[in-house]
Design a protein around this motif. Structure first.
Motif, short mmCIF file in Angstrom:
data_model
loop_
_atom_site.label_atom_id
_atom_site.label_comp_id
_atom_site.label_asym_id
_atom_site.label_seq_id
_atom_site.Cartn_x
_atom_site.Cartn_y
_atom_site.Cartn_z
N LEU A 277 0.83 -1.21 0.00
CA LEU A 277 0.00 0.00 0.00
C LEU A 277 0.86 1.26 0.00
O LEU A 277 0.47 2.28 -0.58
CB LEU A 277 -0.94 -0.01 1.20
N GLY A 278 2.03 1.20 0.63
CA GLY A 278 2.91 2.35 0.58
C GLY A 278 3.39 2.64 -0.83
O GLY A 278 3.43 3.79 -1.27
N GLY A 279 3.73 1.58 -1.55
CA GLY A 279 4.14 1.75 -2.94
C GLY A 279 3.00 2.22 -3.81
O GLY A 279 3.18 3.06 -4.71
N MET A 280 1.79 1.74 -3.54
CA MET A 280 0.62 2.16 -4.32
C MET A 280 0.34 3.65 -4.10
O MET A 280 -0.01 4.38 -5.03
CB MET A 280 -0.59 1.33 -3.93
N ALA A 281 0.49 4.09 -2.85
CA ALA A 281 0.30 5.52 -2.58
C ALA A 281 1.41 6.34 -3.24
O ALA A 281 1.15 7.41 -3.81
CB ALA A 281 0.28 5.76 -1.08
N GLY A 282 2.63 5.83 -3.19
CA GLY A 282 3.73 6.55 -3.81
C GLY A 282 3.56 6.72 -5.30
O GLY A 282 3.96 7.74 -5.88
N ASN A 283 2.94 5.73 -5.95
CA ASN A 283 2.75 5.77 -7.41
C ASN A 283 1.40 6.35 -7.83
O ASN A 283 1.19 6.58 -9.01
CB ASN A 283 2.84 4.35 -7.99
N ASN A 284 0.48 6.53 -6.87
CA ASN A 284 -0.91 6.87 -7.21
C ASN A 284 -1.48 5.81 -8.15
O ASN A 284 -1.91 6.09 -9.27
CB ASN A 284 -1.03 8.26 -7.84
N SER A 285 -1.47 4.57 -7.68
CA SER A 285 -1.91 3.44 -8.49
C SER A 285 -3.40 3.56 -8.80
O SER A 285 -4.15 4.28 -8.13
CB SER A 285 -1.64 2.14 -7.74
N CYS A 286 -3.82 2.81 -9.82
CA CYS A 286 -5.18 2.95 -10.33
C CYS A 286 -5.95 1.64 -10.31
O CYS A 286 -6.95 1.50 -9.63
CB CYS A 286 -5.15 3.52 -11.75
N GLY A 287 -5.54 0.66 -11.12
CA GLY A 287 -6.23 -0.62 -11.13
C GLY A 287 -7.29 -0.74 -12.20
O GLY A 287 -7.68 0.24 -12.85
N SER A 288 -7.78 -1.95 -12.35
CA SER A 288 -8.70 -2.27 -13.44
C SER A 288 -10.06 -1.60 -13.28
O SER A 288 -10.75 -1.36 -14.27
CB SER A 288 -8.90 -3.79 -13.52
N ARG A 289 -10.46 -1.31 -12.05
CA ARG A 289 -11.83 -0.83 -11.82
C ARG A 289 -11.87 0.64 -11.44
O ARG A 289 -12.77 1.09 -10.73
CB ARG A 289 -12.48 -1.70 -10.75
N SER A 290 -10.89 1.41 -11.92
CA SER A 290 -10.84 2.83 -11.56
C SER A 290 -12.02 3.61 -12.12
O SER A 290 -12.39 4.66 -11.60
CB SER A 290 -9.53 3.46 -12.04
N ILE A 291 -12.63 3.12 -13.20
CA ILE A 291 -13.79 3.80 -13.75
C ILE A 291 -14.92 3.85 -12.72
O ILE A 291 -15.75 4.78 -12.71
CB ILE A 291 -14.27 3.11 -15.05
N ALA A 292 -14.94 2.87 -11.82
CA ALA A 292 -15.97 2.82 -10.78
C ALA A 292 -15.49 3.39 -9.45
O ALA A 292 -16.27 4.04 -8.73
CB ALA A 292 -16.44 1.38 -10.58
N TYR A 293 -14.22 3.17 -9.11
CA TYR A 293 -13.75 3.52 -7.77
C TYR A 293 -12.72 4.64 -7.73
O TYR A 293 -12.39 5.12 -6.65
CB TYR A 293 -13.15 2.27 -7.11
N GLY A 294 -12.19 5.04 -8.88
CA GLY A 294 -11.17 6.06 -8.88
C GLY A 294 -9.78 5.51 -8.67
O GLY A 294 -9.56 4.29 -8.60
N ASN A 295 -8.82 6.42 -8.56
CA ASN A 295 -7.41 6.06 -8.39
C ASN A 295 -7.07 6.02 -6.90
O ASN A 295 -7.91 6.28 -6.04
CB ASN A 295 -6.51 7.08 -9.10
N MET A 296 -5.82 5.74 -6.60
CA MET A 296 -5.37 5.72 -5.21
C MET A 296 -5.67 7.05 -4.53
O MET A 296 -6.13 7.10 -3.39
CB MET A 296 -3.87 5.42 -5.17
N VAL A 297 -5.43 8.14 -5.24
CA VAL A 297 -5.61 9.47 -4.64
C VAL A 297 -7.06 9.70 -4.23
O VAL A 297 -7.32 10.47 -3.29
CB VAL A 297 -5.13 10.56 -5.64
N HIS A 298 -8.01 9.05 -4.85
CA HIS A 298 -9.42 9.21 -4.50
C HIS A 298 -9.82 8.35 -3.30
O HIS A 298 -10.94 8.47 -2.81
CB HIS A 298 -10.30 8.86 -5.69
N ASN A 299 -8.92 7.49 -2.86
CA ASN A 299 -9.25 6.52 -1.81
C ASN A 299 -8.33 6.61 -0.60
O ASN A 299 -8.41 5.76 0.29
CB ASN A 299 -9.21 5.10 -2.38
#
Length: 1012
Positions: free
Chosen positions: A152-174
């Motif tokens: 999760l630290g790496g995901m926050a560092g990268n602002n990760s997105c994922g396959s379902r970002s159209i529904a849930y947004g990117n890391m920054v939105h969560n």
């Protein structure tokens, strides 16, 4: 405890770095790694770059990390936080002190179901978090493809997105808040500014600076920041003036945690993250749309998004073909295909009602008909089928990297995001750019948001750098034309930081530099990322630097299949082996590891059992591959391939072959260990214990003849202790019991000319557990087969010594002896193979050698033919069952439940299912598979005193707990000799529970009219 620095390390390190290492050892409780091998293992991530760090700290507490930051500031040493090391752009490599959070800083700190929040340390892995959350009906929905290993630290560092970002947004939105440390030691919780009124003076001054910069640059933000959801380049200065249609916060407030999200560790060190959770969808439906052309797939995405799916993911022809070539993925991908599509789109609908999702799936079918593609949708309403296909999609990047040869798909423009209405034109024009530069691209990922992971196939050893820059410049112009983002998901790192100025212009670039200096005036936090970067094509920073060479070496196994010179511009993804320098073939096999970190996963599969116990990078398939690569290229010094460092790195590899199947790029560390052990033996010799184990097939006949004497080791007081002192066999173990009723001495066998099955009795089932071989013979005969028991050929130099696959020799690196044993087997079985008579064996590690190692020892076409006729006992029965030829009358057993543990090699060759199929023939018997990794015994590994503790920890991960829970009415089935012994030794308190070979279970279930 930290071992003292070796004299070599002390000589290599400069005084400043020696002081850093000494202070970290004194002032922290963490693991301090400054040896050359450790620095080498942390010099790469999943990018094309390699930079040796100053050293590595694995903190046990956040206080250790705080101390390290303070020491680094005092000594002016750069510092770099790291999670799983899976970054694809070079974020986690640099000439800095690497702080690896993944081993210890991985706890859930707080959970509030009512508020739908969870607070975690930075080193926790996404899949582990979601497994922890699942019983509560919630999940963290930023579901990236590397979820089994990314933190999760790496995901926050990268602002990760994922396959379902159209529904849930990117890391920054969560992300709701981040508890962080600045380099000067200032601690603060970055959150909504309304909650930061009591922040320390240093933080309040920082907040004012950020607000001033944002106010000053408001017009430039509106002019230059891309207005697409997928934009992760630069710093998130637009949190003050959002540009995307999706707001950063629900109430429109400014959240300063979002300034740290996507900052790649260049601003602060993350101690904990508070995340926003979402309810788990109660129902899902998946539609797989097959397209005759790639363009049609891209053009249809904008229409499909109108149906409201939560994911629309692309899989292109290249990935389809590569998935088909992987035995683990082939059956899954085949179910998703209609004919020979050029591309498929995975369209997922999710919500509370299954009926609603099925209705949406029906609308998808109708839509595709309206678009001129009737009958193009494979409907998958079942959860199991959906998960299997999503697993293939998640492995997409790594499947792409399984191409053999110097040309590889290279990540540098893969995250360009464009508005969805321009996606088809953008991909078409970019394909033309690739063709212009003599290459082609691989495509997959997020069609729903206009972000396609495209990787041109380039040879980074030769002209790849020049082509990379030219393609990046032309792709950049296309992105600018379509008002997209150059960095859409995987961040900036070393490969895209140079392009931050291009994307945002000089004015915002200066603003980013001011932000960096406000947070980190010493410029020591992961320098060179996002601002003040190096050039993307600086070859001195590449993994394959201009002077990269393979050391002179003569491998003992055949690695020519990897010595491929593939043409990126051709339609051929992977050619057959072309010979060349044997050492180059070995090196290229090692280089297949692209550092994706899939071997760090814990959720399922076999790989990597030693890492699951130690959590050390050294004892990971990736860590071993990197160490081998550095040694083979001379980067670890002279004679590094046979050094103590290399031996320590390979020591805990149990040759399980889990990586051969589980690793998406097909790393076969078991085979590489054979190569290493051979080189080690030639250079350093073997211990007496290793020689005894290796030569077991030669002295086994004498041990069987005097079994009472050899078995005294287990019964005579003090004998076990003495065997540990003299030979290194653990006194806590019983050794296998020798038998004098050797199977091949007594077994009835039909003449070779009349046989329709050959039973190959391995050394272990011949001398230690001959009842298994007798049971197999009885079952085969009861099924009506005429069985010949394999014996040496008439012209064999040792006609009275039973055949042996040579596995024990291979384990010790005595490949010449193993080859001699293998040749005896090939010679003896060749007449049967010529008549297409199946060869059936019992021990997975032995029989499967005929399908694996026999093919790389120079045994010729006869070995190849033998491999196609060699079956495990249960495989043969399952194949006969499928063909409708199996006539085996079985009765119910007293036990109604069977627990099955698969041998690692069975798993590697997908040979566990046949055991389940055959056991299912026993009436009323319910068969359950233990989800286990390696049992930990692994041949001789677990018998050795030096490995005993590690062996038992492996067994205690899942196997032994599952076995202990089994009741008296449960059968324990394990086809591996070592597995059965481990179960017995590991359950001594329970009275040494006994597992059986499937042949013995079947023999007991034979009807009264069968052989008993």
């Amino acid at each position: 405890m930290n071992a003292p620095l070796s004299s070599q390390a002390q000589a290599e390190l400069n005084p400043l770095h020696l002081e850093l290492a000494a202070r970290l050892r004194r002032e922290t409780q963490g693991e301090v790694l400054f040896e050359r091998g450790a620095r080498g293992r942390y010099s790469t991530d999943a990018s094309i770059y390699q930079i040796e760090p100053v050293g590595v700290l694995i903190p046990r507490t956040s206080a250790d990390a705080a101390t390290a930051l303070n020491v680094c500031r005092e000594l002016s040493v750069p510092v770099l936080a790291r999670g799983g090391g899976t970054s694809q752009c070079g974020q986690t490599v640099g000439a800095a002190l690497v702080i690896d959070n993944s081993k210890y800083l991985n706890r859930v700190l707080d959970f509030d179901l009512a508020a739908m929040t969870v607070t975690v340390e930075p080193g926790i892995v996404l899949d582990h978090l979601n497994a922890w959350l699942k019983p509560h009906g919630v999940w963290f929905p930023v579901d990236v493809s590397t979820s089994a290993q990314c933190t999760l630290g790496g995901m926050a560092g990268n602002n990760s997105c994922g396959s379902r970002s159209i529904a849930y947004g990117n890391m920054v939105h969560n992300v709701l808040s981040i508890d962080a440390l600045l380099l000067d030691g200032t601690a603060a919780t970055f959150a909504e500014t309304s909650r930061m009124g009591n922040a320390p003076p240093r933080i309040r001054a920082l907040m004012a600076t950020l607000q001033d910069i944002a106010a000053r640059e408001r017009a430039e933000i509106e002019r230059m920041v891309p207005k697409v959801l997928r934009r992760v380049g630069g710093y998130n200065l637009d949190i003050f003036h959002p540009q995307s249609s999706r707001p950063y916060t629900a109430d429109g407030q400014v959240n300063l945690a979002h300034m740290l999200v996507g900052s790649e560790g260049t601003l602060a060190y993350t101690r904990s993250i508070t995340l926003k959770l979402s309810p788990l969808p109660a129902a899902k439906a998946l539609g797989v749309v097959n397209f005759p052309t790639f363009y049609q797939a891209m053009d249809s995405a904008r229409h499909i998004v109108g149906l409201g799916p939560c994911a629309v993911e692309l899989v292109d022809k290249t990935m389809i073909d590569l998935a088909r070539s992987n035995p683990a993925f082939r059956p899954v991908i085949e179910k998703a295909l209609i004919g020979e599509p050029e591309a498929i789109l995975l369209v997922e609908f999710a919500g509370e009602s299954q009926d609603e999702q099925l209705a949406s799936l029906a609308k998808l079918v109708e839509l595709m008909g309206d678009l001129g593609l009737p009958g193009s949708v494979v409907e998958m309403p079942e959860a199991a089928a959906q998960k299997a296909l999503w697993d293939v999609r998640k492995a997409g990047l790594n499947i792409m990297m399984s191409m053999r040869g110097d040309g590889k798909p290279v990540s540098f423009i893969e995250d360009c995001a464009v508005p969805l209405e321009h996606l088809a034109e953008y991909t078409s024009q970019l394909t033309d750019v690739f063709s212009k530069h003599g290459t082609k691209g691989t495509w997959y990922a997020h069609a729903s948001v206009g972000t396609l992971h495209v990787r041109p196939i380039l040879d980074m050893r030769r002209d790849g750098a020049a082509k990379m820059r030219a393609i990046a410049e032309e792709a950049g112009e296309l992105v600018r034309r379509y008002k997209g983002a150059f960095s859409g998901e995987h961040g900036d790192g070393l490969v895209r930081s140079e392009w931050v100025a291009w994307q945002f212009g000089p004015q915002l670039t200066r603003a980013f530099e001011a932000i960096k200096d406000a947070f980190d005036p010493d410029r020591l936090m992961n320098p060179g990322k996002i601002v003040r970067s190096t050039k993307m094509d600086d070859r001195t920073l590449f993994r394959f630097k201009p002077d990269y060479r393979v050391i002179p070496l003569t491998p003992v196994l055949d690695w020519s299949a990897w010595n491929v010179n593939n043409d990126p511009a051709s339609d051929t993804v992977s050619d057959a082996g072309t010979g060349g320098d044997p050492a180059e073939g070995l090196a290229k096999a090692v280089e297949m590891c692209n550092n994706n970190g899939h071997c760090r996963k814990f959720d399922a599969g076999t790989m990597c059992p030693s890492y699951r116990v130690t959590r050390d990078e050294q004892h990971l398939t990736r860590g071993r591959a990197n160490t081998l690569r550095l040694a083979l290229s001379g980067q670890l010094g002279q004679d590094a391939f046979t050094s103590d460092e290399m031996r320590a790195t390979m020591d805990l590899c149990v040759s399980c072959k889990g990586c051969k199947r589980d690793c998406p790029t097909g790393i076969d560390m078991a085979r590489m260990k054979i190569e290493f052990m051979s080189q080690w033996r030639q250079k350093r010799g073997l211990a007496l214990k290793d020689k005894l184990i290796a030569t077991l097939p030669r002295w086994a006949p004498w041990a069987a003849r005097f079994s009472f004497l050899f078995n005294l080791r287990n019964t005579l007081p003090g004998a076990a202790w003495l065997s540990e002192r003299l030979l290194g066999f653990s006194s806590k173990r019983t050794l296998p019991t020798w038998r004098n009723d050797v199977f091949t001495d007594r077994a009835a066998s039909v003449d070779a000319e009349t046989a329709d099955v050959v039973l190959f009795a391995d050394t272990f089932n011949n001398y230690f557990e001959s009842e298994n071989a007798r049971a197999a013979l009885a079952v085969l005969q009861a099924a009506g087969y005429r069985v010949h028991v394999a014996r040496p050929a008439a012209d064999d130099a040792e006609p009275n010594r039973p055949l042996c696959c040579g596995r024990t020799y291979l384990s010790a690196g005595m490949v010449d002896h193993a080859k001699a044993e293998a040749q005896r087997v090939v010679n003896a079985l060749q007449p049967f193979v010529a008549r297409s008579v199946p060869i059936v064996g019992l021990e997975p590690s032995c029989l499967l050698s005929l399908r694996d190692e026999f093919l790389v020892m120079g045994l010729g076409d006869n070995a190849q033919a033998l491999s196609q006729q060699a079956y495990l006992f249960e495989e043969f029965l399952a194949s006969e069952l499928k063909a409708g030829r199996l006539d085996l009358k079985l009765n119910p057993l007293p036990q109604k439940r069977a627990l099955l543990h698969g041998h690692c090699h069975q798993k590697a060759f997908d040979a566990v299912k046949p055991v389940q199929q055959i056991l299912a023939l026993i009436p009323e018997l319910k068969v359950e598979l233990i989800e286990s990794s390696c049992c930990g015994m692994a041949g001789s590994f677990g018998y050795e005193a030096s490995h005993y503790e590690t062996s038992m920890k492996m067994a205690e991960l899942s196997l032994l707990p599952a076995v202990r829970k089994a009741g008296a009415d449960t059968l324990l089935v394990a086809d591996g000799t070592s597995c059965r012994h481990q179960i017995a030794d590991g359950t001594q308190k329970e009275g040494r529970l006994r597992a059986e070979h499937v042949a013995c279970v079947l023999q007991r279930a034979l009807s009264a009219t069968g052989a008993e």
